[in-house]
Design a protein around this motif. Structure first.
Motif, PDB file in Angstrom:
ATOM      1  N   PHE A 126       4.913   4.327  -4.138  1.00  0.00           N
ATOM      2  CA  PHE A 126       3.478   4.580  -3.299  1.00  0.00           C
ATOM      3  C   PHE A 126       3.668   4.793  -1.603  1.00  0.00           C
ATOM      4  CE2 PHE A 126       2.696   1.940  -6.950  1.00  0.00           C
ATOM      5  CZ  PHE A 126       1.822   3.058  -7.754  1.00  0.00           C
ATOM      6  N   PRO A 127       4.484   5.931  -1.270  1.00  0.00           N
ATOM      7  CA  PRO A 127       5.115   5.984   0.097  1.00  0.00           C
ATOM      8  C   PRO A 127       3.620   5.791   1.148  1.00  0.00           C
ATOM      9  CG  PRO A 127       5.457   7.874  -1.032  1.00  0.00           C
ATOM     10  CD  PRO A 127       4.947   7.131  -2.213  1.00  0.00           C
ATOM     11  N   GLU A 128       2.519   6.268   0.617  1.00  0.00           N
ATOM     12  CA  GLU A 128       1.415   6.346   1.749  1.00  0.00           C
ATOM     13  C   GLU A 128       0.636   5.588   1.777  1.00  0.00           C
ATOM     14  OE1 GLU A 128       1.488   9.506   3.198  1.00  0.00           O
ATOM     15  OE2 GLU A 128       3.284  10.110   1.911  1.00  0.00           O
ATOM     16  N   ILE A 129       0.934   4.207   1.406  1.00  0.00           N
ATOM     17  CA  ILE A 129       0.044   3.067   1.312  1.00  0.00           C
ATOM     18  C   ILE A 129       0.191   2.586   3.000  1.00  0.00           C
ATOM     19  CG2 ILE A 129       0.348   2.433  -0.615  1.00  0.00           C
ATOM     20  CD1 ILE A 129       2.524   0.185   0.024  1.00  0.00           C
ATOM     21  N   ALA A 130      -0.930   1.985   3.312  1.00  0.00           N
ATOM     22  CA  ALA A 130      -1.141   1.585   4.844  1.00  0.00           C
ATOM     23  C   ALA A 130      -0.626   0.073   5.006  1.00  0.00           C
ATOM     24  CB  ALA A 130      -2.726   1.786   5.171  1.00  0.00           C
ATOM     25  N   GLY A 131      -0.343  -0.572   4.008  1.00  0.00           N
ATOM     26  CA  GLY A 131       0.009  -2.059   3.940  1.00  0.00           C
ATOM     27  C   GLY A 131       0.105  -2.684   2.753  1.00  0.00           C
TER      28      GLY A 131
ATOM     29  N   ALA B 283      11.211  -1.672   7.652  1.00  0.00           N
ATOM     30  CA  ALA B 283      10.773  -2.928   8.481  1.00  0.00           C
ATOM     31  C   ALA B 283       9.325  -2.902   9.021  1.00  0.00           C
ATOM     32  CB  ALA B 283      11.798  -3.252   9.618  1.00  0.00           C
ATOM     33  N   ASP B 284       8.787  -1.556   9.127  1.00  0.00           N
ATOM     34  CA  ASP B 284       7.766  -1.412   9.776  1.00  0.00           C
ATOM     35  C   ASP B 284       6.540  -1.600   9.090  1.00  0.00           C
ATOM     36  OD1 ASP B 284       8.956  -0.707  12.275  1.00  0.00           O
ATOM     37  OD2 ASP B 284       9.260   1.198  11.678  1.00  0.00           O
ATOM     38  N   LEU B 285       6.523  -1.455   7.301  1.00  0.00           N
ATOM     39  CA  LEU B 285       5.378  -1.786   7.014  1.00  0.00           C
ATOM     40  C   LEU B 285       4.778  -2.973   6.957  1.00  0.00           C
ATOM     41  CD1 LEU B 285       3.894  -0.249   4.532  1.00  0.00           C
ATOM     42  CD2 LEU B 285       5.448  -1.537   2.796  1.00  0.00           C
ATOM     43  N   PRO B 286       3.214  -3.086   7.252  1.00  0.00           N
ATOM     44  CA  PRO B 286       2.758  -4.067   7.485  1.00  0.00           C
ATOM     45  C   PRO B 286       2.486  -4.933   6.060  1.00  0.00           C
ATOM     46  CG  PRO B 286       1.446  -2.441   8.445  1.00  0.00           C
ATOM     47  CD  PRO B 286       2.473  -1.777   7.515  1.00  0.00           C
ATOM     48  N   VAL B 287       2.924  -6.399   6.029  1.00  0.00           N
ATOM     49  CA  VAL B 287       2.989  -7.006   5.059  1.00  0.00           C
ATOM     50  C   VAL B 287       2.208  -8.520   4.990  1.00  0.00           C
ATOM     51  CG1 VAL B 287       4.436  -8.211   2.955  1.00  0.00           C
ATOM     52  CG2 VAL B 287       4.940  -6.124   4.028  1.00  0.00           C
TER      53      VAL B 287
ATOM     54  N   ILE C 175       8.548 -12.203   3.078  1.00  0.00           N
ATOM     55  CA  ILE C 175       8.306 -10.851   3.910  1.00  0.00           C
ATOM     56  C   ILE C 175       9.505 -10.228   4.264  1.00  0.00           C
ATOM     57  CG2 ILE C 175       7.160  -9.717   5.901  1.00  0.00           C
ATOM     58  CD1 ILE C 175       4.720 -11.694   5.588  1.00  0.00           C
ATOM     59  N   ALA C 176      10.419 -11.047   4.857  1.00  0.00           N
ATOM     60  CA  ALA C 176      11.702 -10.408   5.386  1.00  0.00           C
ATOM     61  C   ALA C 176      12.583  -9.820   4.366  1.00  0.00           C
ATOM     62  CB  ALA C 176      12.569 -11.431   6.181  1.00  0.00           C
ATOM     63  N   HIS C 177      12.815 -10.544   3.021  1.00  0.00           N
ATOM     64  CA  HIS C 177      13.429 -10.110   2.257  1.00  0.00           C
ATOM     65  C   HIS C 177      12.819  -8.985   1.496  1.00  0.00           C
ATOM     66  CE1 HIS C 177      15.781 -13.859   2.633  1.00  0.00           C
ATOM     67  NE2 HIS C 177      16.559 -13.236   1.746  1.00  0.00           N
ATOM     68  N   PHE C 178      11.632  -8.819   1.210  1.00  0.00           N
ATOM     69  CA  PHE C 178      10.767  -7.731   0.622  1.00  0.00           C
ATOM     70  C   PHE C 178      11.145  -6.568   1.501  1.00  0.00           C
ATOM     71  CE2 PHE C 178       6.829  -5.116   0.532  1.00  0.00           C
ATOM     72  CZ  PHE C 178       7.240  -4.511  -0.791  1.00  0.00           C
ATOM     73  N   LYS C 179      10.983  -6.552   2.824  1.00  0.00           N
ATOM     74  CA  LYS C 179      11.137  -5.335   3.704  1.00  0.00           C
ATOM     75  C   LYS C 179      12.510  -4.906   3.773  1.00  0.00           C
ATOM     76  CE  LYS C 179       7.411  -6.137   6.971  1.00  0.00           C
ATOM     77  NZ  LYS C 179       7.166  -6.428   8.404  1.00  0.00           N
ATOM     78  N   GLN C 180      13.658  -5.747   3.659  1.00  0.00           N
ATOM     79  CA  GLN C 180      14.831  -5.491   3.579  1.00  0.00           C
ATOM     80  C   GLN C 180      15.184  -4.763   2.116  1.00  0.00           C
ATOM     81  OE1 GLN C 180      17.603  -8.926   3.752  1.00  0.00           O
ATOM     82  NE2 GLN C 180      19.300  -7.534   3.972  1.00  0.00           N
ATOM     83  N   ALA C 181      14.872  -5.177   0.998  1.00  0.00           N
ATOM     84  CA  ALA C 181      14.917  -4.413  -0.111  1.00  0.00           C
ATOM     85  C   ALA C 181      14.295  -3.195  -0.277  1.00  0.00           C
ATOM     86  CB  ALA C 181      14.247  -5.316  -1.274  1.00  0.00           C
ATOM     87  N   LEU C 182      13.058  -2.924   0.472  1.00  0.00           N
ATOM     88  CA  LEU C 182      12.644  -1.693   0.590  1.00  0.00           C
ATOM     89  C   LEU C 182      13.093  -0.783   1.734  1.00  0.00           C
ATOM     90  CD1 LEU C 182      10.066  -0.171  -0.461  1.00  0.00           C
ATOM     91  CD2 LEU C 182       8.774  -1.249   1.335  1.00  0.00           C
ATOM     92  N   GLY C 183      13.767  -1.299   2.413  1.00  0.00           N
ATOM     93  CA  GLY C 183      14.398  -0.577   3.582  1.00  0.00           C
ATOM     94  C   GLY C 183      13.297  -0.058   4.711  1.00  0.00           C
TER      95      GLY C 183
END
Length: 291
Positions: free
Chosen positions: A51-56, A97-101, A87-95
């Motif tokens: 879902f690349p178009e999600i806002a957060g 860092a800018d996605l609001p979580v 949050i940090a580990h999820f963003k790292q796995a996702l690649g």
């Protein structure tokens, strides 16, 4: 805008894409692989990449979670994730860092779901008491969820309320649905595995079953009264699997009415609107607030 929400449980991770008006677009679930942390975060990232178009993203998670940093001080049943910055580990796995979580405790998310579009939309001070395998609690005061100094606010299931008779037994032991089922099985001479909440509700006319439920309801009523006396909410909402049966609320109300102080402290009591989707909707609430 659309948001991706996760509801992390010990057995499954549920996820959903929702609109900012809390409309479900897609739902799914997959097994929880917390025993291998890298796999746990990789699984979440795999879903998010669809879902690349999600806002957060919003995440409902068990244990003591710092929503400001994303660190799980204590990850509940997912002990392998203790101390992880989720949050940090999820963003790292996702690649990305800018996605609001955003992340918060699951019981707190259940309360926020009721604030979002449930049975607490018209109040600013309330608590959700969930009766399941254990006793969960989410507290909202002045429209904001209460976290506490160590992110343990609402761990009401750990309350000790009957010390002389039960020692250090907690509300988890006495007021959870599992304790009701266990007491019913013992009274009926059944193996615990063969008893269920549905069986109890269907057998309420039996004097033995009725007494078991009334005794259990007294423990729940003590929990509710102590909560009311502590935080003075406008409403207490009862959640958890057994709350879906309308027969259970009159037992709790009758037990409360036996308390000579309830007249002075009487507070609105109702059932939660949300059940299985509470974690996802609470995750949406924090994602909307974060975004």
């Amino acid at each position: 805008m659309n948001y991706l929400c996760f509801d992390v449980g010990g057995t499954f991770v549920k996820y959903a894409v929702l609109t900012d008006h809390a409309e479900f677009i897609e739902k799914g679930k997959y097994p929880t692989h917390s025993e291998v942390p890298d796999q746990f975060f990789a699984d979440m990232a795999t879903v998010a990449k669809r879902f690349p178009e999600i806002a957060g993203v919003g995440i409902s998670f068990p244990g003591f979670v710092d929503p400001a940093t994303g660190v799980a001080k204590r990850a509940g049943a997912l002990g392998q994730l203790d101390g992880f910055n989720l949050i940090a580990h999820f963003k790292q796995a996702l690649g990305n860092a800018d996605l609001p979580v955003a992340i918060d405790n699951d019981a707190k998310c259940a309360a926020l779901a009721e604030l979002l579009n449930g049975n607490a939309m018209d109040v600013r001070n309330f608590a959700v008491l969930t009766l399941g395998t254990g006793v969960g609690c989410g507290i909202v005061l002045d429209g904001k969820v209460l976290h506490g100094g160590h992110f343990r606010a609402g761990e009401f299931g750990m309350s000790i309320t009957d010390f002389q008779a039960q020692g250090y037994a907690t509300l988890h032991d006495m007021a959870a649905t599992s304790s009701l089922v266990r007491a019913f099985a013992k009274a009926k001479g059944l193996p615990f595995e063969q008893a269920s909440g549905e069986m109890i509700m269907a057998d309420l006319q039996d004097p033995v079953t009725n007494k078991v439920v009334r005794t259990w309801a007294q423990h729940v009523a003590v929990a509710i009264f102590n909560l009311v006396a502590t935080i003075d909410p406008e409403r207490i909402l009862i959640g958890g699997g057994i709350s879906k049966n309308p027969k259970i609320l009159p037992f709790i109300e009758a037990a409360l009415n036996e308390n000579p102080f309830w007249g002075e402290f009487h507070t609105d009591l109702a059932l939660c609107k949300h059940d299985n989707d509470a974690g996802l909707l609470g995750a949406l609430y924090i994602a909307l607030q974060n975004h």
